[in-house]
Scaffold this motif. Structure first.
Motif, PDB file in Angstrom:
ATOM      1  N   ALA A 168      87.070 -33.287  40.896  1.00 37.09           N
ATOM      2  CA  ALA A 168      86.231 -32.836  41.235  1.00 37.09           C
ATOM      3  C   ALA A 168      84.581 -33.101  40.406  1.00 37.09           C
ATOM      4  CB  ALA A 168      85.735 -31.360  40.721  1.00 37.09           C
ATOM      5  N   ALA A 169      84.574 -33.597  39.808  1.00 36.53           N
ATOM      6  CA  ALA A 169      82.803 -33.686  39.309  1.00 36.53           C
ATOM      7  C   ALA A 169      82.429 -35.395  40.126  1.00 36.53           C
ATOM      8  CB  ALA A 169      83.262 -34.669  37.732  1.00 36.53           C
ATOM      9  N   ASP A 170      83.631 -35.889  39.857  1.00 38.48           N
ATOM     10  CA  ASP A 170      83.398 -37.594  40.273  1.00 38.48           C
ATOM     11  C   ASP A 170      82.610 -37.018  42.387  1.00 38.48           C
ATOM     12  OD1 ASP A 170      83.200 -40.205  41.165  1.00 38.48           O
ATOM     13  OD2 ASP A 170      84.976 -39.964  42.315  1.00 38.48           O
ATOM     14  N   ALA A 171      83.588 -35.904  42.493  1.00 37.07           N
ATOM     15  CA  ALA A 171      82.721 -35.490  44.088  1.00 37.07           C
ATOM     16  C   ALA A 171      81.230 -35.207  44.055  1.00 37.07           C
ATOM     17  CB  ALA A 171      84.130 -34.739  44.919  1.00 37.07           C
ATOM     18  N   LEU A 172      80.934 -34.531  43.020  1.00 38.27           N
ATOM     19  CA  LEU A 172      79.888 -33.311  43.589  1.00 38.27           C
ATOM     20  C   LEU A 172      79.070 -34.496  42.798  1.00 38.27           C
ATOM     21  CD1 LEU A 172      81.734 -29.950  42.678  1.00 38.27           C
ATOM     22  CD2 LEU A 172      80.858 -31.185  44.235  1.00 38.27           C
ATOM     23  N   GLU A 173      79.352 -35.510  41.953  1.00 38.61           N
ATOM     24  CA  GLU A 173      78.197 -36.138  41.325  1.00 38.61           C
ATOM     25  C   GLU A 173      77.850 -35.372  39.919  1.00 38.61           C
ATOM     26  OE1 GLU A 173      75.605 -37.803  44.142  1.00 38.61           O
ATOM     27  OE2 GLU A 173      76.777 -39.070  44.777  1.00 38.61           O
ATOM     28  N   LEU A 174      78.506 -34.564  38.862  1.00 37.34           N
ATOM     29  CA  LEU A 174      78.337 -33.942  38.249  1.00 37.34           C
ATOM     30  C   LEU A 174      79.117 -34.462  36.588  1.00 37.34           C
ATOM     31  CD1 LEU A 174      79.152 -30.212  39.591  1.00 37.34           C
ATOM     32  CD2 LEU A 174      76.777 -31.364  38.956  1.00 37.34           C
ATOM     33  N   THR A 175      78.769 -33.850  35.955  1.00 40.09           N
ATOM     34  CA  THR A 175      79.890 -34.089  34.721  1.00 40.09           C
ATOM     35  C   THR A 175      80.531 -33.400  34.607  1.00 40.09           C
ATOM     36  OG1 THR A 175      78.422 -32.884  33.502  1.00 40.09           O
ATOM     37  CG2 THR A 175      77.387 -34.922  33.527  1.00 40.09           C
ATOM     38  N   VAL A 176      81.421 -33.655  34.212  1.00 41.08           N
ATOM     39  CA  VAL A 176      82.479 -33.181  33.649  1.00 41.08           C
ATOM     40  C   VAL A 176      82.781 -31.703  32.937  1.00 41.08           C
ATOM     41  CG1 VAL A 176      84.921 -33.054  31.955  1.00 41.08           C
ATOM     42  CG2 VAL A 176      84.498 -34.470  33.532  1.00 41.08           C
ATOM     43  N   ALA A 177      81.756 -32.019  32.108  1.00 39.28           N
ATOM     44  CA  ALA A 177      81.268 -30.241  30.999  1.00 39.28           C
ATOM     45  C   ALA A 177      80.707 -29.374  31.772  1.00 39.28           C
ATOM     46  CB  ALA A 177      80.207 -30.785  30.373  1.00 39.28           C
ATOM     47  N   SER A 178      79.760 -29.604  33.114  1.00 40.45           N
ATOM     48  CA  SER A 178      78.760 -28.684  34.130  1.00 40.45           C
ATOM     49  C   SER A 178      80.254 -28.483  34.900  1.00 40.45           C
ATOM     50  CB  SER A 178      77.888 -29.820  34.967  1.00 40.45           C
ATOM     51  OG  SER A 178      77.154 -30.316  33.796  1.00 40.45           O
ATOM     52  N   VAL A 179      81.337 -29.369  35.140  1.00 41.96           N
ATOM     53  CA  VAL A 179      82.388 -29.056  36.558  1.00 41.96           C
ATOM     54  C   VAL A 179      82.879 -27.788  35.570  1.00 41.96           C
ATOM     55  CG1 VAL A 179      84.086 -29.110  37.605  1.00 41.96           C
ATOM     56  CG2 VAL A 179      82.551 -30.647  38.207  1.00 41.96           C
ATOM     57  N   THR A 180      83.620 -27.636  34.452  1.00 37.72           N
ATOM     58  CA  THR A 180      83.820 -26.952  33.117  1.00 37.72           C
ATOM     59  C   THR A 180      82.967 -25.415  33.470  1.00 37.72           C
ATOM     60  OG1 THR A 180      85.439 -28.324  32.654  1.00 37.72           O
ATOM     61  CG2 THR A 180      85.203 -26.288  31.476  1.00 37.72           C
ATOM     62  N   SER A 181      81.877 -25.494  33.080  1.00 35.99           N
ATOM     63  CA  SER A 181      81.345 -24.270  33.046  1.00 35.99           C
ATOM     64  C   SER A 181      80.610 -24.029  34.073  1.00 35.99           C
ATOM     65  CB  SER A 181      79.745 -24.947  32.565  1.00 35.99           C
ATOM     66  OG  SER A 181      78.819 -23.722  32.400  1.00 35.99           O
ATOM     67  N   ALA A 182      80.475 -24.888  35.432  1.00 40.70           N
ATOM     68  CA  ALA A 182      80.687 -24.244  37.241  1.00 40.70           C
ATOM     69  C   ALA A 182      82.213 -23.050  36.804  1.00 40.70           C
ATOM     70  CB  ALA A 182      80.385 -24.802  37.599  1.00 40.70           C
ATOM     71  N   LEU A 183      83.053 -23.969  36.720  1.00 40.93           N
ATOM     72  CA  LEU A 183      84.199 -22.777  37.005  1.00 40.93           C
ATOM     73  C   LEU A 183      84.324 -21.574  36.162  1.00 40.93           C
ATOM     74  CD1 LEU A 183      87.367 -22.610  38.688  1.00 40.93           C
ATOM     75  CD2 LEU A 183      87.773 -24.780  36.671  1.00 40.93           C
ATOM     76  N   GLN A 184      83.650 -21.740  34.996  1.00 42.61           N
ATOM     77  CA  GLN A 184      83.975 -20.425  34.134  1.00 42.61           C
ATOM     78  C   GLN A 184      83.415 -19.214  34.781  1.00 42.61           C
ATOM     79  OE1 GLN A 184      83.164 -22.277  30.361  1.00 42.61           O
ATOM     80  NE2 GLN A 184      85.038 -23.033  29.712  1.00 42.61           N
ATOM     81  N   ARG A 185      82.225 -20.143  35.194  1.00 43.27           N
ATOM     82  CA  ARG A 185      81.255 -18.774  36.022  1.00 43.27           C
ATOM     83  C   ARG A 185      82.010 -17.942  37.191  1.00 43.27           C
ATOM     84  NH1 ARG A 185      77.379 -22.882  34.063  1.00 43.27           N
ATOM     85  NH2 ARG A 185      76.821 -22.852  36.158  1.00 43.27           N
ATOM     86  N   ALA A 186      82.341 -19.247  37.721  1.00 46.91           N
ATOM     87  CA  ALA A 186      83.005 -18.603  39.767  1.00 46.91           C
ATOM     88  C   ALA A 186      84.590 -18.090  39.264  1.00 46.91           C
ATOM     89  CB  ALA A 186      83.438 -19.716  40.107  1.00 46.91           C
ATOM     90  N   ARG A 187      85.012 -18.065  38.266  1.00 49.45           N
ATOM     91  CA  ARG A 187      86.072 -16.922  37.562  1.00 49.45           C
ATOM     92  C   ARG A 187      85.734 -16.304  37.280  1.00 49.45           C
ATOM     93  NH1 ARG A 187      89.790 -21.347  34.159  1.00 49.45           N
ATOM     94  NH2 ARG A 187      91.222 -22.492  36.474  1.00 49.45           N
ATOM     95  N   VAL A 188      84.551 -15.544  36.525  1.00 48.60           N
ATOM     96  CA  VAL A 188      84.066 -14.422  36.084  1.00 48.60           C
ATOM     97  C   VAL A 188      83.627 -13.355  37.584  1.00 48.60           C
ATOM     98  CG1 VAL A 188      82.480 -13.671  34.662  1.00 48.60           C
ATOM     99  CG2 VAL A 188      83.862 -15.195  33.547  1.00 48.60           C
ATOM    100  N   THR A 189      83.419 -14.805  38.762  1.00 50.71           N
ATOM    101  CA  THR A 189      82.420 -14.066  39.734  1.00 50.71           C
ATOM    102  C   THR A 189      83.565 -13.182  40.783  1.00 50.71           C
ATOM    103  OG1 THR A 189      80.556 -15.018  39.386  1.00 50.71           O
ATOM    104  CG2 THR A 189      81.088 -13.977  41.835  1.00 50.71           C
ATOM    105  N   MET A 190      84.779 -14.039  40.544  1.00 56.31           N
ATOM    106  CA  MET A 190      86.199 -13.560  41.798  1.00 56.31           C
ATOM    107  C   MET A 190      86.566 -12.380  40.995  1.00 56.31           C
ATOM    108  SD  MET A 190      85.519 -16.047  44.495  1.00 56.31           S
ATOM    109  CE  MET A 190      87.234 -15.609  44.994  1.00 56.31           C
ATOM    110  N   ARG A 191      86.705 -12.892  40.022  1.00 50.49           N
ATOM    111  CA  ARG A 191      87.508 -11.628  39.128  1.00 50.49           C
ATOM    112  C   ARG A 191      86.749 -10.122  39.294  1.00 50.49           C
ATOM    113  NH1 ARG A 191      87.953 -14.968  34.385  1.00 50.49           N
ATOM    114  NH2 ARG A 191      89.509 -16.402  34.265  1.00 50.49           N
ATOM    115  N   GLU A 192      85.467 -10.118  39.599  1.00 50.13           N
ATOM    116  CA  GLU A 192      84.904  -9.311  39.627  1.00 50.13           C
ATOM    117  C   GLU A 192      85.185  -8.454  40.870  1.00 50.13           C
ATOM    118  OE1 GLU A 192      81.457 -10.103  38.178  1.00 50.13           O
ATOM    119  OE2 GLU A 192      81.123  -9.592  35.766  1.00 50.13           O
TER     120      GLU A 192
END
Length: 335
Positions: A168-192
């Motif tokens: 996913a990081a390669d596809a979006l030209e992001l770092t793995v750390a950025s992808v992991t952080s974005a996913l954590q934030r997205a999961r919080v929103t989806m739970r809400e």
């Protein structure tokens, strides 16, 4: 969605077609992925017509970038990467793809651009194409739209399609750390946004309608055709969530408010009292196509598509769509 090992038949055929500069075999190989790519674009955009356009844009970009495909990753992964970035480019240019705040402010936001997705255009093999029912239902699609675009892309690639973080990081030209952080934030929103839903979106889920759903949609249709307001009301949960799209300001959060609005709008009154309906499905959800005949009119004309979310034998959510002049819904225009 993992990267390929040995060069597969699909990848070899694609490379051969790309090298020949012949669009026909190239299109033939790419076409096998159209339906699943279109669903992916729909999850990103919540609009069927836009998803169809962006899938075509994906194929155009793939043709122009054909020399860059070496078979080091699966063809499907490569096409998804192109589709994801095409959707992100589209969203970067559009300022009308932000949910519109509803009134009162504590209600969910409205997506005036939301369109239903015809079931006939879903991939034929839901297991192969990862189209579990819960990831195409309207509530899920609406919830995803509340994520910022790149966060949305990360969530879909990681938690819906099951891509590894590095891919996913390669596809979006992001770092793995950025992808992991974005996913954590997205999961919080989806739970809400979906507090009563499961959170493991990659687990297989049924896409068949339940007996309850079939019974309720039949009763909903019967109430309309009989002009039976009491029968209609009996099908609704008190905390019904109703919205009529693409009209702004129609979102309500109780059955009482919804019924009052319908009656004010003339439901079952003169001009809105001669209905015929048919059962259908969109977004793997039960739906009723409502046909209205004008006074002394010769035929019933397609008017509204009502998409129902049914919980414990009652309608919990009712999303109405203007269905006039929408041939892509594959519904007969008249009855």
């Amino acid at each position: 969605m993992a990267d390929a090992g040995p060069l597969g038949a699909d990848e070899a055929a694609f490379i051969a077609a790309a090298r020949s500069d012949d669009t026909a075999p190239f299109a033939l190989v790419a076409e096998r992925h159209r339906r699943e790519l279109q669903v992916h674009c729909y999850r990103m955009l919540a609009n069927y017509e836009d998803a169809r356009d962006l899938t075509q844009e994906t194929f155009l970009r793939a043709w122009h970038k054909r020399a860059s495909f070496k078979g080091n990753a699966a063809l499907r992964t490569w096409l998804y990467r192109i589709a994801t970035n095409a959707c992100l480019d589209f969203l970067d240019k559009r300022n009308d793809r932000t949910p519109v705040p509803s009134e009162p402010a504590d209600l969910d936001s409205e997506l005036l651009y939301l369109q239903p997705y015809p079931d006939r255009m879903l991939p034929e093999d839901p297991q192969e194409s990862a189209v579990a029912r819960e990831t195409i239902e309207l509530a899920f699609i609406v919830a995803v739209q509340h994520l910022p675009p790149r966060q949305r892309a990360v969530f879909i690639l990681r938690d819906v399609l099951g891509w590894p973080a590095a891919t996913a990081a390669d596809a979006l030209e992001l770092t793995v750390a950025s992808v992991t952080s974005a996913l954590q934030r997205a999961r919080v929103t989806m739970r809400e946004r979906l507090p009563d839903r499961r959170l493991d979106w990659r687990r297989p889920a049924t896409h068949e309608l339940s007996n309850d759903e079939r019974t309720v949609v039949a009763s909903y249709i019967g109430a309309h055709e009989r002009n039976d307001l009491d029968g209609l009301v009996s099908l609704l949960r008190d905390d019904l969530r109703f919205v009529m799209l693409p009209e702004a300001g129609t979102s309500v959060a109780t059955a009482k408010e919804a019924v009052e609005g319908w009656l004010t709008g003339g439901l079952f009154g003169p001009g809105y009292d001669d209905w015929r309906c048919i059962t259908t499905t969109v977004n793997r959800m039960p739906a009723a196509a409502l046909y209205l005949r004008a006074a002394d009119g010769p035929e019933y004309r397609l008017f509204t598509l009502a998409v129902l979310r049914i919980v414990d034998g009652k309608i919990a959510e009712l999303t109405g769509f203007d269905a006039r002049d929408k041939p892509w819904l594959d519904l007969p225009p008249t009855l």
